[in-house]
Design an enzyme around this catalytic site. Structure first.
Site, PDB file in Angstrom:
ATOM      1  N   ILE A 241       0.827  -1.222   0.000  1.00 41.28           N
ATOM      2  CA  ILE A 241       0.000   0.000   0.000  1.00 41.28           C
ATOM      3  C   ILE A 241       0.857   1.266   0.000  1.00 41.28           C
ATOM      4  O   ILE A 241       0.404   2.316  -0.451  1.00 41.28           O
ATOM      5  CB  ILE A 241      -1.001  -0.020   1.178  1.00 41.28           C
ATOM      6  CG1 ILE A 241      -2.177   0.916   0.896  1.00 41.28           C
ATOM      7  CG2 ILE A 241      -0.330   0.315   2.503  1.00 41.28           C
ATOM      8  CD1 ILE A 241      -3.376   0.694   1.793  1.00 41.28           C
TER       9      ILE A 241
ATOM     10  N   ASP B 298       1.513  -0.751   9.346  1.00 42.52           N
ATOM     11  CA  ASP B 298       1.826   0.456  10.125  1.00 42.52           C
ATOM     12  C   ASP B 298       3.327   0.758  10.048  1.00 42.52           C
ATOM     13  O   ASP B 298       3.738   1.889   9.760  1.00 42.52           O
ATOM     14  CB  ASP B 298       1.391   0.191  11.574  1.00 42.52           C
ATOM     15  CG  ASP B 298       1.308   1.445  12.418  1.00 42.52           C
ATOM     16  OD1 ASP B 298       1.411   2.549  11.849  1.00 42.52           O
ATOM     17  OD2 ASP B 298       1.134   1.320  13.637  1.00 42.52           O
TER      18      ASP B 298
HETATM   19  P1  ADP Z   1      -3.438  -5.368  12.235  1.00 46.05           P
HETATM   20  O1  ADP Z   1      -2.697  -5.086  13.501  1.00 46.05           O
HETATM   21  O2  ADP Z   1      -4.581  -4.409  12.002  1.00 46.05           O
HETATM   22  O3  ADP Z   1      -3.819  -6.794  12.085  1.00 46.05           O
HETATM   23  P2  ADP Z   1      -1.212  -5.732  10.352  1.00 46.05           P
HETATM   24  O4  ADP Z   1      -0.357  -4.686   9.749  1.00 46.05           O
HETATM   25  O5  ADP Z   1      -0.580  -6.738  11.231  1.00 46.05           O
HETATM   26  O6  ADP Z   1      -2.387  -4.932  11.102  1.00 46.05           O
HETATM   27  O7  ADP Z   1      -1.990  -6.499   9.208  1.00 46.05           O
HETATM   28  C1  ADP Z   1      -3.051  -5.953   8.473  1.00 46.05           C
HETATM   29  C2  ADP Z   1      -2.949  -6.395   7.038  1.00 46.05           C
HETATM   30  O8  ADP Z   1      -1.963  -5.621   6.370  1.00 46.05           O
HETATM   31  C3  ADP Z   1      -2.539  -7.853   6.868  1.00 46.05           C
HETATM   32  O9  ADP Z   1      -3.422  -8.478   5.947  1.00 46.05           O
HETATM   33  C4  ADP Z   1      -1.131  -7.765   6.288  1.00 46.05           C
HETATM   34  O10 ADP Z   1      -0.877  -8.842   5.389  1.00 46.05           O
HETATM   35  C5  ADP Z   1      -1.205  -6.460   5.542  1.00 46.05           C
HETATM   36  N1  ADP Z   1       0.062  -5.766   5.233  1.00 46.05           N
HETATM   37  C6  ADP Z   1       1.271  -5.868   5.836  1.00 46.05           C
HETATM   38  N2  ADP Z   1       2.165  -5.047   5.229  1.00 46.05           N
HETATM   39  C7  ADP Z   1       1.497  -4.418   4.225  1.00 46.05           C
HETATM   40  C8  ADP Z   1       1.860  -3.464   3.210  1.00 46.05           C
HETATM   41  N3  ADP Z   1       3.088  -2.960   3.114  1.00 46.05           N
HETATM   42  N4  ADP Z   1       0.901  -3.060   2.334  1.00 46.05           N
HETATM   43  C9  ADP Z   1      -0.363  -3.542   2.411  1.00 46.05           C
HETATM   44  N5  ADP Z   1      -0.753  -4.425   3.335  1.00 46.05           N
HETATM   45  C10 ADP Z   1       0.150  -4.870   4.233  1.00 46.05           C
END
Ligand code: ADP
Length: 169
Positions: free
Chosen positions: A10, A33
């Site tokens: 993203i 994040d």
């Molecule tokens: P949460 O704590 O809300 O679960 P995470 O970041 O651990 O947040 O995961 C939320 C989603 O974001 C997961 O499906 C993960 O695969 C995805 N994710 C991780 N890195 C990225 C990225 N760079 N771009 C888009 N999605 C991502």
């Protein structure tokens, strides 16, 4: 509103806003994040600290906005997803609020394109199928004269498959 599905990172998306699956501290974390703060640079964290000083932590389901710093996106909307704890009703409502409040905030900023990650489906362990259904339902039910395009950005194969199926229906 057009809905699009992209598989990938993203932080690379050139939209008016990307949404961050933040934690309530707003001070960064792992997963998406961590990637957003890493790629966006210090400006995002500085703004998050200002927000915290002004209003305290961000509650689950609510959303705040910062600029995108070094990201291609102009804004980052930080929303705090629920941690999955087997309370399906409560968790679903809170996750729906994440999408609703992010879209409302986007409208107030006159945003035309917005990209969402799969909120809560990483470290927060929300069942992916249910999370996807909530995300698609909320976006489809949100009628907007301002937002033109919503992009779901799936990072993992499993979410991509789930969203593909949901969006075909
Ligand atoms: P949460 O704590 O809300 O679960 P995470 O970041 O651990 O947040 O995961 C939320 C989603 O974001 C997961 O499906 C993960 O695969 C995805 N994710 C991780 N890195 C990225 C990225 N760079 N771009 C888009 N999605 C991502």
């Amino acid at each position: 509103m057009k809905i699009k599905l992209i598989k990938g990172d993203i932080t690379k998306i050139k939209a008016d806003a990307i949404v961050n699956a933040a934690n309530s501290s707003l001070l960064g974390g792992g997963g998406v994040d961590g990637a957003i703060h890493r790629e966006g640079g210090k400006q995002i964290l500085d703004e998050c600290i200002e927000i915290r000083n002004r209003q305290g932590k961000c509650k689950t389901g609510e959303a705040v906005v910062t600029f995108g710093g070094n990201l291609p996106a102009k804004y980052v909307i930080h929303t705090v997803g629920p941690v999955w704890n087997d309370n399906e009703e409560k968790g679903s409502k809170l996750l729906a609020n994440c999408y609703k409040n992010s879209l409302k905030l986007a409208e107030s900023l006159n945003i035309k394109t917005i990209a969402f990650p799969n909120i809560s489906t990483g470290v927060y362990r929300f069942p992916k199928e249910l999370a996807g259904k909530i995300a698609v339902d909320e976006v489809k039910n949100f009628k907007s004269d301002i937002i033109e395009k919503v992009i779901f950005v799936c990072f993992d194969d499993e979410n991509e498959k789930i969203y593909k199926k949901l969006l075909e229906e």
